[in-house]
Write a protein that holds these residues in place. Sequence first.
Motif, short mmCIF file in Angstrom:
data_model
loop_
_atom_site.label_atom_id
_atom_site.label_comp_id
_atom_site.label_asym_id
_atom_site.label_seq_id
_atom_site.Cartn_x
_atom_site.Cartn_y
_atom_site.Cartn_z
N GLU A 1 0.82 -1.21 0.00
CA GLU A 1 0.00 0.00 0.00
C GLU A 1 0.86 1.26 0.00
OE1 GLU A 1 -3.79 -0.14 -0.11
OE2 GLU A 1 -2.62 -1.72 -1.09
N VAL A 2 2.02 1.20 0.65
CA VAL A 2 2.94 2.34 0.62
C VAL A 2 3.45 2.57 -0.80
CG1 VAL A 2 5.21 3.16 1.41
CG2 VAL A 2 3.63 2.10 3.04
N VAL A 3 3.89 1.49 -1.46
CA VAL A 3 4.38 1.60 -2.83
C VAL A 3 3.26 2.04 -3.76
CG1 VAL A 3 5.35 0.31 -4.77
CG2 VAL A 3 6.22 -0.08 -2.46
N ARG A 4 2.10 1.50 -3.56
CA ARG A 4 0.94 1.89 -4.38
C ARG A 4 0.65 3.38 -4.24
NH1 ARG A 4 -4.65 1.66 -2.67
NH2 ARG A 4 -6.06 1.84 -4.45
N ALA A 5 0.69 3.89 -3.01
CA ALA A 5 0.45 5.32 -2.80
C ALA A 5 1.51 6.16 -3.49
CB ALA A 5 0.43 5.62 -1.30
N VAL B 1 8.23 8.04 -0.84
CA VAL B 1 7.64 7.35 0.31
C VAL B 1 8.68 6.88 1.32
CG1 VAL B 1 5.63 6.63 -1.02
CG2 VAL B 1 7.62 5.13 -0.91
N VAL B 2 9.88 7.43 1.31
CA VAL B 2 10.90 7.03 2.29
C VAL B 2 10.41 7.17 3.73
CG1 VAL B 2 13.17 7.60 3.24
CG2 VAL B 2 12.89 7.38 0.79
N PRO B 3 9.72 8.28 4.11
CA PRO B 3 9.22 8.36 5.50
C PRO B 3 8.29 7.21 5.87
CG PRO B 3 9.14 10.51 4.46
CD PRO B 3 9.46 9.54 3.37
N ALA B 4 7.41 6.81 4.94
CA ALA B 4 6.51 5.69 5.22
C ALA B 4 7.27 4.38 5.30
CB ALA B 4 5.43 5.60 4.13
N ILE B 5 8.31 4.23 4.49
CA ILE B 5 9.14 3.04 4.56
C ILE B 5 9.84 2.97 5.91
CG2 ILE B 5 11.22 1.94 3.60
CD1 ILE B 5 10.37 2.95 0.85
N THR B 6 10.30 4.11 6.41
CA THR B 6 10.93 4.15 7.73
C THR B 6 9.98 3.67 8.81
OG1 THR B 6 12.31 6.03 7.05
CG2 THR B 6 12.06 5.65 9.42
N SER B 7 8.74 4.13 8.75
CA SER B 7 7.73 3.72 9.74
C SER B 7 7.51 2.22 9.70
CB SER B 7 6.41 4.46 9.50
OG SER B 7 6.57 5.85 9.71
#
Length: 248
Positions: free
Chosen positions: A125-129, A165-171
């Motif tokens: 979902e992160v990659v999709r976003a 999306v690096v911040p979301a990947i960090t989370s």
Amino acid sequence: MNYHWNWWIFFEPSLDGTNTYLTTLFWGLGWTAATAVVGFAIALALGSVVGVARTAPIGWVQTWGMVFVEVFRNIPLLVQMFLWYFVLPEVLPRDAGMWLKQLPNAQFYTAAVCLGFYHAARMAEVVRAGLLSLSRGQKMAGQALGLTLPQTYRYVLLPVAYRIVVPAITSEFLSCTKNTSVGIAIGLVELTGTARAMQENTFQVFEAFAAATVLYLALNMVIVFAMRSVEKAAVIPGLGNRIAGRGR
């Protein structure tokens, strides 16, 4: 409350008689870090494939991606851990099941794979976003250059989407690290497991879990600062501010 504090307990021999309790806690921290890294590597690779599938212009591929996400995202992690460790060897052919049961460090591999699939659904979902945040013109430009659809994703869309999306990947990486504690349910002796063993052997519950808390915090802060460096290096001039502005 009559509790006997003993902070020197960390320097006393542990139950194995060769290491101190502090050493065993650091061994547990090492297993936690290893499980998190392997699990998240699986999650990032598999989640990227599923995330691409969720945005592909092919109906059955989108359906497959959606089913994967909904299945692995909506079943509790603890239940999935039990399914991978206790149920999977029983439903596989006998030889394959026996191989899994006799695999050295089976708890580590099971926990890493389980975390990988669980967080892959979230990473998808992160990659999709990230892919959906890109303009349609980028995809059209790639195809205009003669690139196939897979090549357009690989060379044009994904490199930009990842940077957004690096911040979301960090989370997700932090969540994966913390979720390694669920491995205690199948016998993985990670940080929570070693803290619990120390508490059961010494009855110094506060000292054991205070140390585990500090070590978890230290490990996660290392991840945060490392990923901040990645985030700064990955910023696309102009694009990052424009995307951030959309969210306000």
